[in-house]
Design a protein around this motif. Structure first.
Motif: not given
Ligand SMILES: Nc1ccn([C@@H]2O[C@H](COP(=O)(O)OP(=O)(O)OP(=O)(O)O)[C@@H](O)[C@H]2O)c(=O)n1
Ligand SMILES: [Ca+2]
Length: 501
Positions: A282-303
């Motif tokens: 999850i840590s790198d996932f929302f750095k991507n400009p294609c997903t950054s607008d969906k950035k969300k705080q999650l209680p886990f680091s891996q999906l």
């Protein structure tokens, strides 16, 4: 022998000699000179990988259509150049092996004059948005390597989505011979009025392009309109590149949406096969400009993703990526982007072809009907992962695990996004190569940068060398026969005269 007869005999003899001389001169004088081959290199620095292409063409036919062909393709090991954002100095050296291969293909006497171009596409567009200085460093690293090669370095840059669409369209129409016909072919084509161009559909890892000639004259959206004058003809072309809608980024977008509603760190995903498992950070996932607008705080680091293998659910899931609610124009594809009515045939290449070809749906002989395509993808998605993996052991797991998602995504993009229907689906032709050349933007890019597509039709003799020599020979033979016949008619030799025994 009478004197007129003598004169005729001499004349006949002289004309035969003249005809022989004429034929000899025509054949020797017009014999094609030994071929002088030129070369060009283009590196396609895509989001998922880099390919190096070597093209060749006969120097004296530079401006003809269809003479440039691909003679080599080299797949660079490792990720695309945008994948070197954390070790930018390694981007250039990654190209060394393919450059070495190009050195072996092109005669060393021609290395210095061979132009080399590098064009980077959506992966680098995204990196530039995320971290501009890293993108600059990657480009300067590849430039250093290319300058050190013995070729004629012409530039390494990020091309725009518009260019990517336009050059893909130029490539396929150049290779299909849609731009220009010469001599008799031109006459035939004008009678049949078949000189139409084909549209181009390109699906990459990070972006997708749609480009076609549109009759809609009033351009509602100028940024989607291109004008070309090629070989004496004007073309009005519509193009659009959707960043983040390549198949890898579309999957990232889909997962980002799924993450909005997950309740735990595990996700049941209908777009992967039953029994398939994948973990994402999850840590790198929302750095991507294609997903950054969906950035969300999650209680886990891996999906933890687990496959469900349900095509219908997967389609419904993917469909949400295409926002059809707002359209400020007379018609739109999705996300408020103008799309004029679809027109003509389409050539669909890169991932459109890789995926459909894997699923045996590319229909090289005749297009596969849409309902059959849907049924095939549906049953492929329903197969358990273990079975799929055992059956296709020589296919990379990354590709194999995503063909179900990719098939569903392609159908969603074409049916929901662009609104292809059961009827005009048949006008889409999935193609990997045309002749010996790969379909893609690189050939069109090189043709443009080397000025190999003239705006006006070059003055070419209406007949080819072969036809010219053939016609010369034929006319000469007719001439000799007529002379011989005339001579025989008026001065029958004694042996042919009646009554001579
Ligand atoms: N035999 C193959 C080859 C490639 N792919 C996938 O097809 C996608 C597109 O590949 P490509 O057209 O090469 O994309 P790029 O040029 O790298 O990306 P872009 O044009 O967006 O920069 C990638 O996700 C890649 O993993 C695939 O499924 N099967
Ligand atoms: Ca590409």
């Amino acid at each position: 022998m009478s004197s007129t007869r003598k004169i005729l005999l001499i004349l006949g003899f002289l004309s035969t000699l003249a005809v022989i001389a004429l034929i000899a001169v025509a054949v020797t004088q017009n014999k094609p000179l030994p071929k002088n081959i030129k070369y060009g290199i283009v590196l396609d620095a895509g989001s998922s990988h880099t390919n190096l292409y070597v093209y060749e063409w006969p120097a004296e036919k530079e401006n003809d259509t269809g003479v440039v062909k691909q003679v080599e393709v080299c797949k660079v090991e490792g990720p695309g150049i945008s994948g070197y954002s954390h070790a930018t100095e390694k981007a250039g050296p990654s190209l060394a092996q393919c450059l070495q291969q190009a050195k072996e293909v092109i005669p060393s006497t021609q290395h210095k004059e061979t132009p080399v171009y590098l064009g980077a596409t959506a992966g680098m567009r995204l990196l530039r948005l995320e971290n501009e200085s890293a993108a600059d460093e990657v480009l300067s690293s590849v430039e250093t390597t290319l300058r050190l090669a013995p070729f004629n370095f012409q530039g390494a840059r990020i091309i725009t989505g518009q260019e990517e669409g336009a050059y893909g369209w130029i490539t396929i129409n150049y290779l299909l011979g849609s731009f220009k016909q010469s001599g008799w072919k031109k006459l035939l084509h004008s009678l049949k009025s078949t000189s139409e161009t084909s549209g181009a559909l390109d699906l990459g890892g990070a972006s997708t392009q749609i480009t076609f000639v549109s009759k809609e004259l009033s351009s509602e959206s100028p940024e989607n309109q291109l004008y070309f004058r090629l070989y004496g003809k004007d073309y009005q072309v519509y193009t659009h590149s959707f960043l983040c809608y390549g198949k890898d980024q579309a999957l990232q977008q889909k997962l980002a949406r799924d993450l909005q509603t997950v309740e735990s760190s595990s996700l049941l995903d209908p777009c992967f096969h039953r029994g398939y498992q994948r973990t994402i950070n999850i840590s790198d996932f929302f750095k991507n400009p294609c997903t950054s607008d969906k950035k969300k705080q999650l209680p886990f680091s891996q999906l933890y993703i687990e496959g469900e293998g349900d095509y219908q659910k997967c389609r419904e899931n993917i469909q949400k990526l295409f926002d059809k609610t707002n359209c400020p124009y007379s018609s739109c594809s999705f996300n408020g982007i103008y799309l004029p009515p679809l027109q003509g045939d389409f050539g669909a290449f890169s991932a459109f072809y890789f995926v459909m070809n894997f699923l045996n749906l590319a229909g090289e002989a005749s297009p596969v009907p849409l309902n059959k395509v849907t049924r095939t993808i549906e049953s492929f998605c329903a197969r358990p992962w273990q079975e799929v993996k055992t059956m296709y052991q020589n296919i990379k797991e990354k590709y194999l695990s995503e063909y179900c998602f990719s098939g569903a995504y392609i159908l969603s993009l074409l049916e929901n996004g662009y609104e292809f229907t059961e009827d005009n689906w048949q006008r889409i032709h999935f193609l990997g190569k045309i002749g010996s050349s790969d379909a893609g933007w690189t050939l069109g890019y090189m043709l443009n940068l080397t000025n190999m597509i003239p705006a006006e039709e070059p003055a070419v003799p209406p007949l080819s060398h072969g036809s010219y020599v053939g016609l010369m020979v034929l006319c000469s033979l007719v001439l000799v026969s007529v002379l011989l016949f005339a001579w025989l008619l008026f001065h029958k030799p004694k042996c042919l005269q009646k009554g001579v025994v």
